[in-house]
Design a protein around this motif. Structure first.
Motif, mmCIF file in Angstrom:
data_model
loop_
_atom_site.group_PDB
_atom_site.id
_atom_site.type_symbol
_atom_site.label_atom_id
_atom_site.label_comp_id
_atom_site.label_asym_id
_atom_site.label_seq_id
_atom_site.Cartn_x
_atom_site.Cartn_y
_atom_site.Cartn_z
ATOM 1 N N LEU A 178 64.106 61.767 34.630
ATOM 2 C CA LEU A 178 64.631 63.128 34.577
ATOM 3 C C LEU A 178 63.518 64.139 34.823
ATOM 4 N N PRO A 179 63.859 65.393 35.133
ATOM 5 C CA PRO A 179 62.825 66.415 35.362
ATOM 6 C C PRO A 179 61.875 66.591 34.190
ATOM 7 N N ASN A 180 62.343 66.312 32.952
ATOM 8 C CA ASN A 180 61.458 66.455 31.786
ATOM 9 C C ASN A 180 60.589 65.225 31.553
ATOM 10 N N GLY A 181 60.701 64.235 32.435
ATOM 11 C CA GLY A 181 59.885 63.036 32.317
ATOM 12 C C GLY A 181 60.530 61.906 31.548
ATOM 13 N N ASN A 182 61.657 62.159 30.875
ATOM 14 C CA ASN A 182 62.348 61.105 30.141
ATOM 15 C C ASN A 182 63.091 60.173 31.105
ATOM 16 N N THR A 183 63.357 58.977 30.627
ATOM 17 C CA THR A 183 64.095 58.008 31.424
ATOM 18 C C THR A 183 65.559 58.027 31.032
ATOM 19 N N ALA A 184 66.423 58.049 32.024
ATOM 20 C CA ALA A 184 67.867 57.979 31.792
ATOM 21 C C ALA A 184 68.395 56.728 32.486
ATOM 22 N N TYR A 185 69.644 56.392 32.163
ATOM 23 C CA TYR A 185 70.214 55.134 32.632
ATOM 24 C C TYR A 185 71.603 55.391 33.201
ATOM 25 N N THR A 186 71.963 54.618 34.221
ATOM 26 C CA THR A 186 73.233 54.852 34.894
ATOM 27 C C THR A 186 73.753 53.578 35.530
ATOM 28 N N ARG A 187 75.075 53.515 35.694
ATOM 29 C CA ARG A 187 75.711 52.441 36.462
ATOM 30 C C ARG A 187 76.061 52.931 37.864
ATOM 31 N N ASP A 188 75.781 54.188 38.135
ATOM 32 C CA ASP A 188 76.098 54.797 39.431
ATOM 33 C C ASP A 188 74.978 54.502 40.420
ATOM 34 N N GLY A 189 75.261 53.640 41.376
ATOM 35 C CA GLY A 189 74.247 53.255 42.350
ATOM 36 C C GLY A 189 74.408 53.924 43.705
ATOM 37 N N GLY B 244 75.595 52.518 21.700
ATOM 38 C CA GLY B 244 74.812 53.577 21.080
ATOM 39 C C GLY B 244 74.160 54.531 22.059
ATOM 40 N N LEU B 245 74.364 54.335 23.362
ATOM 41 C CA LEU B 245 73.782 55.234 24.353
ATOM 42 C C LEU B 245 74.460 56.605 24.298
ATOM 43 N N GLN B 246 73.678 57.652 24.533
ATOM 44 C CA GLN B 246 74.174 59.022 24.480
ATOM 45 C C GLN B 246 74.485 59.531 25.885
ATOM 46 N N PRO B 247 75.744 59.905 26.178
ATOM 47 C CA PRO B 247 76.058 60.458 27.511
ATOM 48 C C PRO B 247 75.383 61.807 27.719
ATOM 49 N N LEU B 248 74.853 62.006 28.931
ATOM 50 C CA LEU B 248 74.192 63.262 29.273
ATOM 51 C C LEU B 248 74.969 64.057 30.306
ATOM 52 N N GLY B 249 76.032 63.477 30.860
ATOM 53 C CA GLY B 249 76.659 64.066 32.033
ATOM 54 C C GLY B 249 75.955 63.574 33.281
ATOM 55 N N ASP B 250 76.502 63.897 34.453
ATOM 56 C CA ASP B 250 75.930 63.451 35.732
ATOM 57 C C ASP B 250 75.857 61.927 35.821
ATOM 58 N N ASN B 251 76.768 61.223 35.128
ATOM 59 C CA ASN B 251 76.784 59.753 35.115
ATOM 60 C C ASN B 251 75.545 59.152 34.478
ATOM 61 N N THR C 297 69.173 55.901 22.240
ATOM 62 C CA THR C 297 69.068 56.511 20.917
ATOM 63 C C THR C 297 68.550 55.451 19.950
ATOM 64 N N SER C 298 68.353 55.839 18.715
ATOM 65 C CA SER C 298 67.941 54.867 17.713
ATOM 66 C C SER C 298 69.032 53.831 17.492
ATOM 67 N N ALA D 56 65.657 50.361 21.934
ATOM 68 C CA ALA D 56 64.830 50.616 23.120
ATOM 69 C C ALA D 56 65.338 49.813 24.302
ATOM 70 N N ALA D 57 65.060 50.329 25.494
ATOM 71 C CA ALA D 57 65.472 49.644 26.711
ATOM 72 C C ALA D 57 64.700 48.342 26.882
ATOM 73 N N ILE D 58 65.425 47.316 27.312
ATOM 74 C CA ILE D 58 64.808 46.029 27.648
ATOM 75 C C ILE D 58 64.958 45.867 29.156
ATOM 76 N N SER D 59 63.886 46.129 29.895
ATOM 77 C CA SER D 59 63.965 46.157 31.348
ATOM 78 C C SER D 59 63.447 44.864 31.952
ATOM 79 N N GLY D 60 63.884 44.621 33.190
ATOM 80 C CA GLY D 60 63.448 43.428 33.897
ATOM 81 C C GLY D 60 64.112 43.349 35.255
ATOM 82 N N ALA D 61 63.801 42.315 35.987
ATOM 83 C CA ALA D 61 64.380 42.110 37.312
ATOM 84 C C ALA D 61 65.827 41.666 37.173
ATOM 85 N N PRO D 62 66.696 42.072 38.096
ATOM 86 C CA PRO D 62 68.075 41.586 38.075
ATOM 87 C C PRO D 62 68.128 40.063 38.054
ATOM 88 N N GLN D 63 69.153 39.527 37.433
ATOM 89 C CA GLN D 63 69.397 38.085 37.309
ATOM 90 C C GLN D 63 68.407 37.392 36.384
#
Length: 263
Positions: A107-118, A183-190, A195-196, A200-207
């Motif tokens: 995001l513009p503020n430097g935070n990370t957001a998450y989406t299913r919109d590809g 528990g994810l908080q919607p921000l709008g814009d998909n 949140t607590s 925390a996000a658990i990231s990794g490669a698809p599959q």
């Protein structure tokens, strides 16, 4: 009488919440990656007249109690996280997640957001961004003169440049998942943010690690079931009508008592 009116007021509010939720679902029936919402209701505190199991005499107990309900409340509105259908768009920059996970954007503020919109595009620097211009993480840049773009199911992004028959890997799409996606908080814009409650996000490669695969040239449709939404809307409307009839009946009783007192 006041008790009945107060109780029915909570029921009317619950029916209105159901209608509001259905309206939001139907409004987003064509929103990419949208997850339908479902309100959850709970009873309010009961007024105890007789406690079940209390002594009716020194030798006997009440087999059942005298408990009067005070209505209903909306406990939560949760997302239905079932997979939406995948629609072929023919756009090589479009991606759909088949399975669990979310794309990550900054995001513009430097935070990370998450989406299913590809439904991604390229900005003026050739970076992969959302339709709102938010950069996809990790940063993936594609040359403006690339003749083809290929995205594998594991998120590997390869491009072919003019005069070359060989595809060059330029990055890999990463997905993120959560212990509690509800528990994810919607921000709008998909977009969503952690949140607590989500953890925390658990990231990794698809599959990998239970994350889904990436399907190029596809977008995930909303998972709103229009038929079920219409059925739920009719049920909520009928519940609201019955509630107003109860209020009207109580009002008639009150008028009758008032007239009897004046007689």
């Amino acid at each position: 009488m006041d008790h009945a009116l107060d109780t029915m007021a909570t029921g009317l509010q619950a029916s209105q919440t159901m209608m509001d939720t259905i309206a939001d679902n139907l409004a987003n029936v064509n929103t990419t990656g949208f997850k339908s919402e479902m309100p959850q209701f709970q009873t309010l505190l009961y007024q105890d007249g007789i406690q079940p199991g209390a002594q009716s005499t020194g030798q006997t107990q009440y087999p059942s109690g005298l408990e009067l309900g005070t209505g209903v409340k909306t406990a939560a509105i949760s997302d239905v996280l079932t997979q939406g259908s995948l629609t072929n768009t023919g756009n090589p920059l479009n991606m759909a997640i088949n399975g669990s996970g979310y794309f990550q954007v900054v995001l513009p503020n430097g935070n990370t957001a998450y989406t299913r919109d590809g439904s991604f595009q390229l900005n003026s620097n050739g970076q992969l961004v959302t339709s709102s211009g938010y950069q996809v993480l990790p940063n993936i840049s594609i040359a403006a003169n690339a003749t083809s773009v290929t995205i594998g199911t594991d998120g590997t992004v390869s491009v072919t440049l003019p005069g070359s028959q060989k595809a060059n890997q330029v990055g890999q799409v990463q997905l993120a998942n959560f212990v509690n996606p509800q528990g994810l908080q919607p921000l709008g814009d998909n977009l969503l943010e952690n949140t607590s409650s989500s953890g925390a996000a658990i990231s990794g490669a698809p599959q990998t690690n239970g994350l889904g695969s990436v399907n190029q040239n596809y977008l995930e449709s909303s998972n709103v079931d229009v038929v079920q939404s219409m059925v739920s809307m009719i049920a909520a409307e009928r519940a609201y009508q019955l509630g107003t009839q109860v209020v009207s009946a109580v009002d008639n009783q009150l008028n009758y008592l008032a007239q009897a007192a004046q007689a």
